[in-house]
Enzyme design. Structure first.
Site, PDB file in Angstrom:
ATOM      1  N   CYS A  68       0.852  -1.236   0.051  1.00 37.60           N
ATOM      2  CA  CYS A  68       0.152   0.055  -0.089  1.00 37.60           C
ATOM      3  C   CYS A  68       0.806   1.312   0.129  1.00 37.60           C
ATOM      4  O   CYS A  68       0.422   2.387  -0.074  1.00 37.60           O
ATOM      5  CB  CYS A  68      -0.885   0.253   1.258  1.00 37.60           C
ATOM      6  SG  CYS A  68      -1.875  -1.742   1.238  1.00 37.60           S
ATOM      7  N   HIS A 100      -3.399   6.841   3.073  1.00 40.11           N
ATOM      8  CA  HIS A 100      -3.774   5.566   2.480  1.00 40.11           C
ATOM      9  C   HIS A 100      -5.245   5.149   2.949  1.00 40.11           C
ATOM     10  O   HIS A 100      -5.247   5.382   4.387  1.00 40.11           O
ATOM     11  CB  HIS A 100      -2.568   4.607   2.776  1.00 40.11           C
ATOM     12  CG  HIS A 100      -3.176   3.036   2.629  1.00 40.11           C
ATOM     13  ND1 HIS A 100      -3.807   2.637   1.471  1.00 40.11           N
ATOM     14  CD2 HIS A 100      -3.096   2.084   3.404  1.00 40.11           C
ATOM     15  CE1 HIS A 100      -4.188   1.485   1.362  1.00 40.11           C
ATOM     16  NE2 HIS A 100      -3.645   0.946   2.573  1.00 40.11           N
ATOM     17  N   ASN A 114     -10.417  -0.560   0.549  1.00 42.35           N
ATOM     18  CA  ASN A 114      -8.871  -0.180   0.468  1.00 42.35           C
ATOM     19  C   ASN A 114      -8.241  -0.763  -0.660  1.00 42.35           C
ATOM     20  O   ASN A 114      -8.345  -1.793  -0.886  1.00 42.35           O
ATOM     21  CB  ASN A 114      -8.352  -0.961   1.813  1.00 42.35           C
ATOM     22  CG  ASN A 114      -6.952  -0.986   1.822  1.00 42.35           C
ATOM     23  OD1 ASN A 114      -6.128  -0.617   0.770  1.00 42.35           O
ATOM     24  ND2 ASN A 114      -6.168  -1.463   2.820  1.00 42.35           N
TER      25      ASN A 114
HETATM   26  N1  ACO Z   1     -17.846  -9.374   9.998  1.00 43.47           N
HETATM   27  C1  ACO Z   1     -18.382  -9.670  11.263  1.00 43.47           C
HETATM   28  N2  ACO Z   1     -17.082 -10.115  12.062  1.00 43.47           N
HETATM   29  C2  ACO Z   1     -16.160 -10.004  11.789  1.00 43.47           C
HETATM   30  C3  ACO Z   1     -15.655  -9.622  10.501  1.00 43.47           C
HETATM   31  C4  ACO Z   1     -16.444  -9.285   9.815  1.00 43.47           C
HETATM   32  N3  ACO Z   1     -16.329  -8.817   8.484  1.00 43.47           N
HETATM   33  N4  ACO Z   1     -14.390  -9.672  10.528  1.00 43.47           N
HETATM   34  C5  ACO Z   1     -13.958 -10.066  11.550  1.00 43.47           C
HETATM   35  N5  ACO Z   1     -14.862 -10.546  12.451  1.00 43.47           N
HETATM   36  C6  ACO Z   1     -15.010 -11.008  13.973  1.00 43.47           C
HETATM   37  C7  ACO Z   1     -13.815 -11.748  14.233  1.00 43.47           C
HETATM   38  O1  ACO Z   1     -14.030 -13.101  13.673  1.00 43.47           O
HETATM   39  C8  ACO Z   1     -13.855 -11.478  15.706  1.00 43.47           C
HETATM   40  O2  ACO Z   1     -14.715 -12.467  16.244  1.00 43.47           O
HETATM   41  P1  ACO Z   1     -14.170 -13.440  17.431  1.00 43.47           P
HETATM   42  O3  ACO Z   1     -14.007 -12.356  18.636  1.00 43.47           O
HETATM   43  O4  ACO Z   1     -15.599 -14.068  17.771  1.00 43.47           O
HETATM   44  O5  ACO Z   1     -13.289 -14.187  17.099  1.00 43.47           O
HETATM   45  C9  ACO Z   1     -14.115 -10.192  15.899  1.00 43.47           C
HETATM   46  O6  ACO Z   1     -15.032  -9.777  14.731  1.00 43.47           O
HETATM   47  C10 ACO Z   1     -13.253  -9.208  16.047  1.00 43.47           C
HETATM   48  O7  ACO Z   1     -12.092  -9.286  15.253  1.00 43.47           O
HETATM   49  P2  ACO Z   1     -10.792  -8.406  15.209  1.00 43.47           P
HETATM   50  O8  ACO Z   1     -10.085  -8.980  14.313  1.00 43.47           O
HETATM   51  O9  ACO Z   1     -10.258  -8.450  16.552  1.00 43.47           O
HETATM   52  O10 ACO Z   1     -11.460  -6.993  14.798  1.00 43.47           O
HETATM   53  P3  ACO Z   1     -10.837  -5.800  14.931  1.00 43.47           P
HETATM   54  O11 ACO Z   1     -11.710  -4.689  15.713  1.00 43.47           O
HETATM   55  O12 ACO Z   1      -9.285  -5.638  15.072  1.00 43.47           O
HETATM   56  O13 ACO Z   1     -11.156  -5.047  13.466  1.00 43.47           O
HETATM   57  C11 ACO Z   1      -9.953  -4.856  11.319  1.00 43.47           C
HETATM   58  C12 ACO Z   1     -10.564  -5.794  12.187  1.00 43.47           C
HETATM   59  C13 ACO Z   1     -11.017  -4.047  10.921  1.00 43.47           C
HETATM   60  C14 ACO Z   1      -9.370  -5.700  10.045  1.00 43.47           C
HETATM   61  C15 ACO Z   1      -8.947  -3.957  12.205  1.00 43.47           C
HETATM   62  O14 ACO Z   1      -7.929  -4.892  12.840  1.00 43.47           O
HETATM   63  C16 ACO Z   1      -7.962  -3.186  10.922  1.00 43.47           C
HETATM   64  O15 ACO Z   1      -8.541  -2.416  10.566  1.00 43.47           O
HETATM   65  N6  ACO Z   1      -6.720  -3.696  11.021  1.00 43.47           N
HETATM   66  C17 ACO Z   1      -5.823  -2.834   9.913  1.00 43.47           C
HETATM   67  C18 ACO Z   1      -6.155  -3.438   8.528  1.00 43.47           C
HETATM   68  C19 ACO Z   1      -5.572  -2.702   7.715  1.00 43.47           C
HETATM   69  O16 ACO Z   1      -5.072  -1.476   7.739  1.00 43.47           O
HETATM   70  N7  ACO Z   1      -4.936  -3.282   6.791  1.00 43.47           N
HETATM   71  C20 ACO Z   1      -4.533  -2.977   5.500  1.00 43.47           C
HETATM   72  C21 ACO Z   1      -2.981  -2.666   5.637  1.00 43.47           C
HETATM   73  S1  ACO Z   1      -1.883  -3.143   4.450  1.00 43.47           S
HETATM   74  C22 ACO Z   1      -2.785  -2.834   2.948  1.00 43.47           C
HETATM   75  O17 ACO Z   1      -3.406  -1.771   2.916  1.00 43.47           O
HETATM   76  C23 ACO Z   1      -2.409  -3.922   1.767  1.00 43.47           C
END
Ligand code: ACO
Length: 342
Positions: free
Chosen positions: A113, A269, A299
């Site tokens: 990214c 980004h 994204n």
């Molecule tokens: N729908 C419903 N529930 C979901 C989903 C979804 N789409 N995705 C995950 N969950 C659930 C998980 O299974 C978990 O459930 P559990 O507790 O029963 O296991 C719960 O939601 C919490 O999951 P987390 O992964 O802890 O959720 P979090 O609050 O961390 O949010 C997210 C996840 C949005 C991915 C966040 O961590 C984030 O934005 N991270 C950065 C991601 C990023 O920037 N990526 C790109 C960078 S590199 C690039 O751009 C190529």
């Protein structure tokens, strides 16, 4: 030695197909409420037959038209992508052939990214080092839908497809000299210790007849277990992003010798709205100055910054003379920021 460069034109391209959160909720265990509250994403565009190179060519052609330069005057084409259609030729060579930029040297760059920021940094150094007129075309084009497992709710809802492009030059479009000292500065960095937070496999090696069938398979460097699909440790990436993006902004302000108050907008980004708001808070930036189109695009990896930039220029929010910071982070881990006068 020049001291100035300028964005002469921008362009972007999004595939026609729009997929909103409700459509995901019909095929996987998720909800609009979960996706919007955790990420700020409402819908994204996904390729439905379009190739990465096609979006790259469309965005590039628009940017060249907006810049008002002839394609033959372009010296350099960089395409940033982690989702090319071919390992060779480079997407940049395809863009050259399709746009008629016959005098440009061409290469692709993959910094996930952060690709667009790294390409901008490289182009800026060429522009500023050249006593002769020099024009660069940077295109960021991504089809993340090729890399995402649509049964994995943790990743598939986050990503979209699209392309953005900018034409940069150390001259005005008519060839005249720019006002001096328009250039500010840039900063790029990497932290390979976080390589395992975001992994995607390039390709499986082809079998050759001399391979020893009894030799055990080499263990994957990152414990990557999702085959061709992207794998992400979301919380680790989140923590990295909320530290790296503010740090990159502060570094570039320091290098450029400008105060945060002088910044009209930050074009970041687009990974997650919560990351953008946390980063703004950390550096004391008015959240209104942190531009976001993530609700509509998701994204799009390296393409997200130039798509957002192009849309905000077209909407009239970004105007000539304003001071901007563009900043990104991504797999690698990589990060960076550029400060410029638009
Ligand atoms: N729908 C419903 N529930 C979901 C989903 C979804 N789409 N995705 C995950 N969950 C659930 C998980 O299974 C978990 O459930 P559990 O507790 O029963 O296991 C719960 O939601 C919490 O999951 P987390 O992964 O802890 O959720 P979090 O609050 O961390 O949010 C997210 C996840 C949005 C991915 C966040 O961590 C984030 O934005 N991270 C950065 C991601 C990023 O920037 N990526 C790109 C960078 S590199 C690039 O751009 C190529």
């Amino acid at each position: 030695m020049n001291t100035s460069y300028k964005i002469l034109g921008t362009g972007s391209c999004l595939p026609e197909l729009t997929v909103d959160n409700e459509m995901y909720a019909k095929v996987i265990d998720t909800s609009d409420e979960w996706i919007t509250s955790r990420t700020g994403i409402s819908r994204r565009h996904l390729c439905d037959g379009e190739a990465t190179w096609e979006m790259a060519v469309k965005a590039a052609s628009i940017a060249i038209g907006e810049a008002g330069v002839s394609a033959e005057t372009i010296n350099m084409i960089v395409v940033t992508t982690l989702t090319p259609d071919y390992t060779t030729p480079s997407t940049a060579c395809i863009v050259q052939e399709r746009t008629g930029a016959v005098n440009a040297f061409c290469f692709d760059l993959n910094a996930a990214c952060t690709g667009f920021i790294q390409a901008f940094d490289i182009a800026m150094h060429y522009l500023c080092a050249s006593a002769e007129p020099f024009t660069a075309l940077i295109v960021a084009a991504e089809s993340l839908s090729k890399l995402v497992d649509f049964s994995d709710r943790r990743t598939c809802v986050l990503f979209g497809d699209g392309a953005g492009a900018v034409v940069l030059s150390n001259r005005e479009a008519d060839g005249s000299l720019l006002a001096p000292d328009l250039v500010y500065d840039s900063f790029i960095g990497a932290d390979g210790t976080g390589g395992g937070y975001m992994t995607g496999k390039a390709f499986e090696p082809a079998e050759h007849p001399f391979r020893d069938a009894d030799k055990p398979e080499r263990e994957d460097l990152f414990g990557h277990e999702t085959g061709i699909y992207l794998s992400m440790k979301g919380q680790e990436v989140y923590r990295f992003a909320t530290t790296a993006m503010p740090m990159a902004i502060e570094k570039v302000l320091e290098r450029a010798g400008i105060a945060l108050e002088k910044i009209d907008y930050v074009v970041p980004h687009q990974a997650n709205d919560r990351i953008l708001q946390a980063a703004a808070k950390r550096i004391g930036l008015d959240p209104e100055k942190m531009l976001s189109n993530i609700a509509e695009t998701g994204n799009t990896s390296s393409a997200s910054i130039p798509i957002c930039l192009d849309q905000e220029i077209r909407s009239g929010r970004i105007k000539r003379g304003q001071t901007l910071i563009m900043t990104g982070f991504g797999g690698g881990l990589t990060y960076g920021a550029c400060a410029l006068n638009y």
